[in-house]
Design an enzyme around this catalytic site. Structure first.
Site, PDB file in Angstrom:
ATOM      1  N   GLY A 263       0.854  -1.187   0.000  1.00  0.00           N
ATOM      2  CA  GLY A 263       0.000   0.000   0.000  1.00  0.00           C
ATOM      3  C   GLY A 263       0.882   1.226   0.000  1.00  0.00           C
ATOM      4  N   CYS A 266       2.895   5.691  -2.498  1.00  0.00           N
ATOM      5  CA  CYS A 266       3.750   5.687  -3.696  1.00  0.00           C
ATOM      6  C   CYS A 266       3.511   4.506  -4.634  1.00  0.00           C
ATOM      7  CB  CYS A 266       5.214   5.742  -3.285  1.00  0.00           C
ATOM      8  SG  CYS A 266       5.623   7.324  -2.521  1.00  0.00           S
TER       9      CYS A 266
HETATM   10  N1  LIG Z   1       5.703   9.957   0.848  1.00  0.00           N
HETATM   11  C1  LIG Z   1       6.758   9.335   0.359  1.00  0.00           C
HETATM   12  O1  LIG Z   1       7.301   8.387   0.944  1.00  0.00           O
HETATM   13  C2  LIG Z   1       7.356   9.773  -0.947  1.00  0.00           C
HETATM   14  C3  LIG Z   1       8.616   9.294  -1.312  1.00  0.00           C
HETATM   15  C4  LIG Z   1       9.161   9.718  -2.528  1.00  0.00           C
HETATM   16  C5  LIG Z   1       8.431  10.561  -3.356  1.00  0.00           C
HETATM   17  N2  LIG Z   1       7.205  10.983  -2.984  1.00  0.00           N
HETATM   18  C6  LIG Z   1       6.490  11.909  -3.870  1.00  0.00           C
HETATM   19  O2  LIG Z   1       6.611  13.225  -3.350  1.00  0.00           O
HETATM   20  C7  LIG Z   1       5.418  13.969  -3.593  1.00  0.00           C
HETATM   21  C8  LIG Z   1       4.857  14.484  -2.273  1.00  0.00           C
HETATM   22  O3  LIG Z   1       4.476  13.368  -1.495  1.00  0.00           O
HETATM   23  P1  LIG Z   1       4.113  13.509   0.055  1.00  0.00           P
HETATM   24  O4  LIG Z   1       3.900  12.130   0.561  1.00  0.00           O
HETATM   25  O5  LIG Z   1       5.106  14.401   0.714  1.00  0.00           O
HETATM   26  O6  LIG Z   1       2.717  14.285  -0.065  1.00  0.00           O
HETATM   27  P2  LIG Z   1       1.864  14.968   1.104  1.00  0.00           P
HETATM   28  O7  LIG Z   1       0.462  14.864   0.690  1.00  0.00           O
HETATM   29  O8  LIG Z   1       2.309  14.428   2.431  1.00  0.00           O
HETATM   30  O9  LIG Z   1       2.323  16.499   1.079  1.00  0.00           O
HETATM   31  C9  LIG Z   1       2.062  17.384   0.023  1.00  0.00           C
HETATM   32  C10 LIG Z   1       1.862  18.788   0.616  1.00  0.00           C
HETATM   33  O10 LIG Z   1       1.819  19.734  -0.438  1.00  0.00           O
HETATM   34  C11 LIG Z   1       0.900  20.746  -0.062  1.00  0.00           C
HETATM   35  N3  LIG Z   1       0.534  21.507  -1.290  1.00  0.00           N
HETATM   36  C12 LIG Z   1      -0.273  21.104  -2.305  1.00  0.00           C
HETATM   37  N4  LIG Z   1      -0.305  22.068  -3.248  1.00  0.00           N
HETATM   38  C13 LIG Z   1       0.505  23.069  -2.829  1.00  0.00           C
HETATM   39  C14 LIG Z   1       0.894  24.322  -3.386  1.00  0.00           C
HETATM   40  N5  LIG Z   1       0.476  24.719  -4.583  1.00  0.00           N
HETATM   41  N6  LIG Z   1       1.721  25.099  -2.666  1.00  0.00           N
HETATM   42  C15 LIG Z   1       2.177  24.708  -1.466  1.00  0.00           C
HETATM   43  N7  LIG Z   1       1.848  23.536  -0.901  1.00  0.00           N
HETATM   44  C16 LIG Z   1       1.025  22.716  -1.577  1.00  0.00           C
HETATM   45  C17 LIG Z   1      -0.213  19.998   0.604  1.00  0.00           C
HETATM   46  O11 LIG Z   1      -0.993  20.847   1.423  1.00  0.00           O
HETATM   47  C18 LIG Z   1       0.572  18.949   1.412  1.00  0.00           C
HETATM   48  O12 LIG Z   1       0.874  19.414   2.713  1.00  0.00           O
HETATM   49  C19 LIG Z   1       4.488  13.023  -4.350  1.00  0.00           C
HETATM   50  O13 LIG Z   1       4.659  13.223  -5.733  1.00  0.00           O
HETATM   51  C20 LIG Z   1       5.000  11.649  -3.966  1.00  0.00           C
HETATM   52  O14 LIG Z   1       4.733  10.684  -4.942  1.00  0.00           O
HETATM   53  C21 LIG Z   1       6.660  10.623  -1.792  1.00  0.00           C
END
Ligand SMILES: NC(=O)c1ccc[n+]([C@@H]2O[C@H](COP(=O)([O-])OP(=O)(O)OC[C@H]3O[C@@H](n4cnc5c(N)ncnc54)[C@H](O)[C@@H]3O)[C@@H](O)[C@H]2O)c1
Length: 446
Positions: A263, A266
């Site tokens: 799950g 990602c």
């Molecule tokens: N979570 C992981 O383990 C992980 C690992 C590698 C890559 N990623 C990638 O990184 C990206 C972010 O993932 P995440 O888990 O951190 O997401 P998340 O949902 O935890 O955080 C994203 C944040 O961005 C904010 N946001 C949205 N639009 C915005 C804007 N225009 N300006 C400012 N803030 C804004 C949201 O309010 C939220 O707090 C995704 O593309 C994900 O695939 C995630």
């Protein structure tokens, strides 16, 4: 260096805090006012081991700050990291609305050279879209400000995110602008002191590398789950098979566990998005399509075994569920196997008493409207008056429980283990019925 982190979620907050820890000045921007308020007040909105210390240390040193002020944030950092969410759209493709909104706000407010770094996981070609969005905003206000767009996908793992970021296996940078490459080298120098870990490549290859990595890891899991289901039918033991093949250095032991499906935020969405990307490019990815299909089925494996054990009749039964987070050491429940199980149990008339060391508040929000789920304060409390136990997340504290106490509390007493944590012989010795994944059930008297 001055860095703006756009998005203060799992990636943005960890990355921002770690860049600050290396001596940079970091401003984290988020549109979620409650999240920024929490951070400013010294709170941490997510559970991530070690993160609170790094955030507080750098907040106190005034190297890390938080804001909802977009203009101020764009003016702040020469590096503008985009770390916003890219959830799946209805057709499985990555929804780029947040990435492009961030790009537009950069174009709207920038007055000097900016290196725009895409840390969000985005399909190949997104850097071009980000460049176009910024250019359009600049053109609209008649401004000619130079900028570069860089792809720098993030490989940190939730649950070990700080450690992963501080000591990365690799740093992938897709950049075609010499000045931007220099900025990226400077930015990452503190994180690769023992040897070079930075792989510099073209932007499209960098974008694809992230999806390829997650696609490969998801494939290993679905492959093992498919074999686990076969092993059950053949009377083989997937745990023995795992050791037998993992010892081959070409295969290795990591990500080779059978279980109740993957799950998280990602793998599921990235596999879907890559399939979509292939279709849009006029191709197909039949392997990944199968990976996804197998995983969807595997998330239901515990419910299937439980239903089978109780002859399809769960009305009036209470099932204890240990583990709600999609994996240990995080409170993230996005696409968690626990959700699939809980919904299926309740749909079949059972009630659920759930325990998770950290994800209960998240579960309370997700299942706010769902009747039939109760939350326990301890693992043993979840077993009171329960007919059976299902273990969904391999939290450390579930690895060596008091089996006598489990036996004493469960009515049936059947343990369904979605992570193969226990020794079947030991379970039998304790008088427990044991239903693991890909191995013979034990103690069933059959
Ligand atoms: N979570 C992981 O383990 C992980 C690992 C590698 C890559 N990623 C990638 O990184 C990206 C972010 O993932 P995440 O888990 O951190 O997401 P998340 O949902 O935890 O955080 C994203 C944040 O961005 C904010 N946001 C949205 N639009 C915005 C804007 N225009 N300006 C400012 N803030 C804004 C949201 O309010 C939220 O707090 C995704 O593309 C994900 O695939 C995630």
């Amino acid at each position: 260096m001055k860095i703006t982190m756009i998005g203060a979620g799992y990636v943005g907050l960890v990355t921002g805090a770690c860049f600050a820890d290396a001596g940079n000045e970091v401003l984290c921007l988020d549109l979620d006012e409650a999240k920024i308020r929490t951070l400013r007040d010294g709170g941490i909105p997510i559970y991530e081991p070690g993160l609170a210390e790094v955030v507080r240390r750098n907040q106190a040193a005034e190297r890390l700050s938080f804001s909802t002020d977009v203009e101020r944030a764009v003016r702040f950092g020469i590096v503008q990291c985009i770390a916003v969410g890219t959830p799946p759209d209805e057709d499985g493709s990555a929804d780029l609305q947040h990435v492009l909104a961030a790009a537009r706000s950069i174009g709207r407010h920038m007055t000097d050279y900016r290196v725009v770094v895409n840390k969000s996981t985005v399909p190949v070609g997104t850097a071009d879209k980000v460049r176009a969005a910024i250019s359009a905003e600049l053109a609209q206000r008649g401004a000619a400000v130079p900028f570069a767009v860089v792809s720098n996908p993030e490989f940190l793992k939730e649950g070990a995110a700080v450690e992963d970021f501080m000591r990365p296996d690799r740093i992938v940078v897709g950049a075609e602008d010499a000045q931007a490459v220099q900025v990226m080298r400077t930015l990452y120098a503190p994180f690769q002191r023992s040897h070079e870990r930075l792989f510099l490549m073209d932007v499209r290859s960098a974008e694809l590398t992230k999806y390829a990595a997650n696609g490969m890891l998801a494939t290993r899991i679905s492959f093992m789950n498919e074999l686990a289901n076969l092993a059950e039918r053949l009377g083989a033991d997937i745990e023995e098979v795992r050791k037998g093949i993992g010892s081959d250095p070409r295969i290795g032991y990591q990500f080779l566990y059978a279980g109740a499906g993957y799950g998280g935020s990602c793998f599921p969405k990235d596999v879907k998005a890559l399939i979509r990307t292939a279709r849009d490019a006029g191709g197909e990815l039949p392997i990944l399509e199968a990976v996804e299909r197998v995983n969807t089925g595997q998330k239901r494996v515990l419910a299937r075994k439980i239903l089978q054990r109780f002859d399809g009749k769960l009305a009036g039964r209470r099932i204890a569920v240990w583990g709600l987070a999609f994996k240990p050491n995080t409170d993230d429940m996005r696409e968690a196997s626990s959700s699939v199980l809980i919904e299926e149990l309740i749909a079949n008339g059972a009630t659920v008493s759930a325990y998770d060391p950290v994800a209960t508040p998240v579960a309370r929000r997700i299942f706010a409207g769902l009747k039939g789920i109760h939350y326990a304060e301890t693992p043993l409390a979840a077993l009171e008056a329960a007919d059976a136990l299902a273990v969904v997340t391999e939290w450390q504290e579930f690895r060596s429980p008091d089996f006598q106490a489990i036996r004493a509390r469960l009515k049936t007493p059947a343990v369904f283990d979605g992570r193969n944590l226990y020794d079947p012989q030991e379970m039998r010795r304790h008088g427990l019925e044991y239903y693991p994944i890909g191995r013979a059930a034990a103690g069933t008297g059959k």
